[in-house]
Design an enzyme around this catalytic site. Structure first.
Site, short mmCIF file in Angstrom:
data_model
loop_
_atom_site.label_atom_id
_atom_site.label_comp_id
_atom_site.label_asym_id
_atom_site.label_seq_id
_atom_site.Cartn_x
_atom_site.Cartn_y
_atom_site.Cartn_z
N ASP A 42 56.29 20.07 72.07
CA ASP A 42 56.89 20.89 73.28
C ASP A 42 57.71 21.59 72.81
O ASP A 42 58.10 21.87 71.74
CB ASP A 42 58.19 19.24 73.77
CG ASP A 42 58.57 20.16 75.58
OD1 ASP A 42 57.32 19.98 75.97
OD2 ASP A 42 60.08 19.79 75.55
N THR A 43 57.89 22.82 73.62
CA THR A 43 58.73 23.67 72.91
C THR A 43 59.47 24.66 74.30
O THR A 43 59.78 24.20 75.16
CB THR A 43 57.91 25.19 73.20
OG1 THR A 43 56.61 24.62 72.04
CG2 THR A 43 57.89 26.53 73.09
N ARG A 101 55.28 27.69 68.03
CA ARG A 101 54.68 26.31 67.50
C ARG A 101 53.83 26.84 66.19
O ARG A 101 52.95 25.47 65.53
CB ARG A 101 53.91 26.52 68.49
CG ARG A 101 52.56 26.17 68.82
CD ARG A 101 52.43 26.13 70.10
NE ARG A 101 51.79 27.22 70.73
CZ ARG A 101 52.58 27.46 71.69
NH1 ARG A 101 53.88 27.20 72.34
NH2 ARG A 101 52.61 29.25 72.13
#
Ligand code: IMP
Length: 197
Positions: free
Chosen positions: A68-69, A184
């Site tokens: 999740d970002t 990421r």
């Protein structure tokens, strides 16, 4: 044993497969035969990553991970953060989100921000012990530009995010460069190092 990545996003799958040790087979949700929308109702990145990984683990019992970002803007107290995807509303576009962000920062001199990714890994180690989540975090700091700068690369907030030590936005960088410095990319690298131990 395969490792399930709780996504069907082809770009994420490609990035993760390239970064993880060669012997590890990474399966998408589709390849695992899992259908349906995974809930993301937590109010932290860690919570959402755990929720998504647990959704897969509870259905398969297989080792899996989820990410999740969020974009965390200092002058906005860390917003949009975990709500980055739907900052401008439930079915908004990337452009709507950027418009809202630029408006919120109008006249603001502090434009510091960071992208943060959290990966949650759940491993089935063959024992009857309850599964223990492991977290891997990647973070890239930078500045929110006052207008869009793009060569058509990237997605999301990329046209208005300029990482530190660069004079261009994420949307003006080849993906191969972005992946080496991105939130990421860094989180995936930590996961790869752990799996390669
Ligand atoms: P997700 O958790 O990877 O789905 O990311 C949530 C949201 O954060 C996305 O919908 C984008 O708006 C934003 N986002 C995530 N990663 C990036 C990135 O690398 N560049 C720009 N925006 C991103």
């Amino acid at each position: 044993m395969p490792l399930i990545f709780a996504t069907n996003n082809k770009h994420k799958l490609q990035e993760v497969r390239a970064a993880l040790p060669a012997g590890i087979e990474v399966l998408s949700l589709e390849q695992t035969g899992l259908a349906g929308e995974i809930p993301e109702t937590a109010d932290t990145l860690e919570g959402n990553a755990l929720q998504k990984a647990m959704w897969v683990y509870s259905r398969t019992g297989l080792s899996c991970f989820a990410d999740d970002t969020g974009l965390e803007v200092d002058a906005l107290g860390g917003a949009p953060g975990v709500y980055s995807a739907r900052y401008a509303g439930e079915h908004c576009s990337f452009d709507d989100n950027i418009d809202k962000l630029l408006h919120a920062l109008d006249g603001q001199t502090n434009r510091r921000a960071q992208f943060r990714t959290v990966i949650c890994l759940l491993e089935n180690d063959g024992s009857s012990n309850p599964v223990k989540p492991r977290y891997f975090e990647g973070c890239v700091k930078g500045t929110i530009l006052t207008e869009r700068h793009s060569n058509g690369e990237g997605f999301g907030y990329d046209p208005v995010f300029m990482p530190d030590r660069f004079a261009v936005s994420f949307a003006e960088m080849p993906l191969s460069v972005k992946n080496t410095i991105s939130h990421r990319g860094l989180a995936v690298k930590k996961l790869a190092e752990y799996l390669d131990r």
